[in-house]
Write a protein that holds these residues in place. Structure first.
Motif, PDB file in Angstrom:
ATOM      1  N   GLU A 154      25.832 -15.650 133.849  1.00  9.81           N
ATOM      2  CA  GLU A 154      25.494 -14.352 133.268  1.00  9.81           C
ATOM      3  C   GLU A 154      25.458 -14.377 131.749  1.00  9.81           C
ATOM      4  O   GLU A 154      25.071 -13.378 131.128  1.00  9.81           O
ATOM      5  CB  GLU A 154      26.514 -13.298 133.722  1.00  9.81           C
ATOM      6  N   TYR A 155      25.838 -15.486 131.143  1.00  8.67           N
ATOM      7  CA  TYR A 155      25.840 -15.549 129.681  1.00  8.67           C
ATOM      8  C   TYR A 155      24.409 -15.789 129.188  1.00  8.67           C
ATOM      9  O   TYR A 155      23.749 -16.778 129.565  1.00  8.67           O
ATOM     10  CB  TYR A 155      26.751 -16.671 129.189  1.00  8.67           C
ATOM     11  N   GLY A 156      23.924 -14.938 128.320  1.00  7.74           N
ATOM     12  CA  GLY A 156      22.624 -15.127 127.700  1.00  7.74           C
ATOM     13  C   GLY A 156      21.522 -15.315 128.731  1.00  7.74           C
ATOM     14  O   GLY A 156      21.362 -14.515 129.665  1.00  7.74           O
ATOM     15  N   ALA A 157      20.747 -16.368 128.566  1.00  8.89           N
ATOM     16  CA  ALA A 157      19.655 -16.708 129.478  1.00  8.89           C
ATOM     17  C   ALA A 157      20.004 -17.895 130.360  1.00  8.89           C
ATOM     18  O   ALA A 157      19.111 -18.586 130.858  1.00  8.89           O
ATOM     19  CB  ALA A 157      18.381 -17.008 128.676  1.00  8.89           C
ATOM     20  N   TRP A 158      21.321 -18.137 130.586  1.00  7.33           N
ATOM     21  CA  TRP A 158      21.728 -19.271 131.401  1.00  7.33           C
ATOM     22  C   TRP A 158      21.400 -19.066 132.878  1.00  7.33           C
ATOM     23  O   TRP A 158      21.372 -20.028 133.635  1.00  7.33           O
ATOM     24  CB  TRP A 158      23.225 -19.508 131.234  1.00  7.33           C
ATOM     25  N   GLY A 159      21.141 -17.832 133.270  1.00  9.08           N
ATOM     26  CA  GLY A 159      20.806 -17.588 134.662  1.00  9.08           C
ATOM     27  C   GLY A 159      19.439 -18.091 135.058  1.00  9.08           C
ATOM     28  O   GLY A 159      19.111 -18.127 136.257  1.00  9.08           O
ATOM     29  N   GLY A 160      18.623 -18.512 134.087  1.00 11.20           N
ATOM     30  CA  GLY A 160      17.299 -19.035 134.395  1.00 11.20           C
ATOM     31  C   GLY A 160      16.258 -17.942 134.423  1.00 11.20           C
ATOM     32  O   GLY A 160      16.489 -16.782 134.061  1.00 11.20           O
ATOM     33  N   GLY A 161      15.079 -18.321 134.859  1.00  8.75           N
ATOM     34  CA  GLY A 161      13.963 -17.389 134.869  1.00  8.75           C
ATOM     35  C   GLY A 161      12.994 -17.683 133.745  1.00  8.75           C
ATOM     36  O   GLY A 161      13.405 -17.924 132.599  1.00  8.75           O
TER      37      GLY A 161
END
Length: 540
Positions: A154-161
């Motif tokens: 959930e940190y920054g854009a670490w979730g991908g996409g």
């Protein structure tokens, strides 16, 4: 459990070099072959034995010199993963920025890194450290928890996409303002995901917590498995491996709960050689596994104008000068023509002399002795950041991109608090390669207590903090190490200034005349003092 997802592929490790002891024995065999005693006079037997031993020593010395030269050459051309340029700094800003849209890029330059940045999470370290930090905050002891992995994603854009493209109609010369996609992978041993006893896996202890979360489910084979971690494999984001039941030396491996009880962040994982490095490093350290510095290749030299004529692209021989962390290579083409030849391959023996060839003219060193057109041709012999689609092995028709996975040849970022080190038996080149990689691609983390619970926060190392502070100050502000760099530098300068002022004060205050006169009038005695002589005579 399967090992690695499709996008987490890696090139196969190169086979070790063949053992050359047989060649040494074959060279020494004619010298050490036994000679019949009756065929050699007694007077010459000692001379024959001495000659054989001397010859074997000479051959052994020659072999040693040859091996030493080969080792020196291999260490000289070894890839050291030196990261230069601005792409690495932009990738750091994208990883450490807590906003999902990423940092604000410079409007004149934009983003200059890789379109996809791979990040590997040391899940074993993350789940154990989170459970320990939560125990220190709440006082409730549990086993490793998978909630920590969710907080990391959930940190920054670490979730991908895939990010939204900022300017889809931009020209080729316009800067790229679209942030890169972060591909986050989770690395965890298989015994923490699937086991016979439920309390030995993540989210399995205590029983009340296991029933509340509902992540641990039984299987038809009599095992218990963590369904959340298993779902990461369906998304090609899980990297797992099996571990032996016993530790090195024969001691049994401690259980998961025992490891959690005595867990300390920041441990050291050591290994002897590159082929035996830990699984995390095997997955993340990828630069230089396809081509190494000094390899000979054929590169597609781009077309160019020579005067008013267009010279099309052509496959030419080249030498790899650098293996970059993003899977590209810097090559240098060979040039054995022209009136100003700098690289001669023949006629180098004997005293130097002028060439008899009419097309070779030797001038003094300097740009004034060479035409500007020729200097431009020399500069075009260097090609930087050449992709594998423009490289092939000498004599081959297939390009390097057709036979190798160049995404697996890239260096990944690793998030862990554990340190990696080579043992004393490791080579100097391997140690420098590991140090360069850890300096630029290993980041830590910490759990910050808040009113809502624990908050995940990545921690940059020294090199990353300097880069963020110098190139992306807005991203570096929330991090203590990067924000305190100015104060650290200021304290260091103040310490140097105070030291220099102390030296100047000592030089400006010389010894007074009275002190100098006193030292001249009362010189120190060379031998023992008289009182000590009298005392020693009385004791005797």
């Amino acid at each position: 459990m399967s090992a690695v997802g499709s996008q987490a592929g890696r090139l196969a490790a190169p086979s070790p070099l063949p053992f050359r002891a047989s060649a040494r024995v074959r060279h020494l065999a004619p010298l050490l072959r036994p000679v019949p005693v009756e065929a050699v006079p007694f007077e010459t037997s000692a001379l024959v034995l001495a000659a054989a031993l001397a010859g074997s020593a000479a051959v052994a010395a020659a072999v040693h010199r040859r091996d030493a030269a080969a080792t020196k050459r291999s260490s000289r051309v070894r890839r050291r993963a030196m990261v230069t340029g601005v792409g690495w700094t932009d990738e750091l800003a994208r990883i450490f920025d807590p906003r999902e849209e990423g940092p604000d890029w410079d409007p004149q330059h934009g983003y200059r890194g890789r379109p996809q940045v791979q990040l590997l999470l040391d899940a074993e370290d993350i789940v154990h450290s989170y459970a320990k930090a939560k125990y220190e905050q709440t006082g409730k002891w549990t086993g490793p928890l998978s909630e920590s992995i969710i907080k990391c994603l959930e940190y920054g854009a670490w979730g991908g996409g895939e990010p939204e493209e900022v300017n889809p109609n931009r020209a080729l010369t316009d800067p790229n303002m679209t942030p890169p996609e972060i591909l986050t992978f989770v690395a965890m041993p298989a015994d923490l995901i699937q086991a016979v006893q439920p309390d030995q896996i993540v989210d399995g202890y205590p029983e009340e917590l296991r029933q509340e979360l509902g992540n641990v489910v039984p299987t038809d084979d009599g095992y218990f498995i963590n369904a959340f971690l298993r779902s990461l494999q369906d998304d090609d984001r899980l990297i797992t491996w099996s571990r032996p039941k016993r530790m090195p030396g024969g001691a049994p491996k401690p259980s998961t709960l025992m490891t959690q009880k005595y867990y300390k962040p920041g441990g050291i994982i050591s290994y002897r050689k590159p082929l035996a490095k830990p699984m995390i490093l095997s997955q993340a350290m990828g630069a230089g596994i396809a081509l190494k510095v000094g390899d000979m290749v054929e590169a597609l030299k781009p077309g160019r104008f020579i005067g008013d004529a267009w010279l099309p692209s052509k496959w030419e021989k080249a030498e790899v000068k650098a293996a970059n962390y993003d899977g590209t290579y810097d090559v240098q083409f060979f040039q054995n023509w022209g009136p100003y030849r700098e690289r001669r391959l023949k006629g180098l023996k004997g005293p130097p002399m002028l060439s008899l060839r009419p097309n070779e003219k030797y001038k003094g060193f300097g740009s004034d002795q060479m035409p500007a057109d020729f200097r431009l041709l020399q500069e075009m012999n260097y090609a930087q950041s050449m992709t594998a689609s423009n490289l092939r092995m000498p004599g081959a028709l297939d390009r390097l991109s057709d036979s190798s996975d160049m995404e697996g040849a890239q260096d990944w970022f690793v998030c862990t608090t554990r340190n990696f080190a080579l043992t004393a038996s490791g080579k100097v080149g391997d140690k420098s390669r590991l140090d360069d990689y850890l300096k630029r691609f290993k980041l830590g983390f910490k759990w910050v207590p808040t009113d809502e619970g624990l908050r995940f926060e990545p921690v940059p190392n020294d090199a990353m903090a300097v880069s963020l502070r110098a190139c992306h100050s807005s991203t570096a502000t929330p991090f203590d190490k990067a924000a305190a760099l100015d104060n650290i530098a200021r304290k260091k300068l103040d310490r140097y200034r105070n030291t220099m002022n102390a030296f100047l004060s000592e030089l400006e205050n010389p010894i007074t005349k009275a002190r100098a006169q006193r030292e001249e009038d009362t010189p120190q005695q060379a031998g023992p003092r008289l009182q000590r002589l009298v005392a020693s005579r009385d004791r005797g």
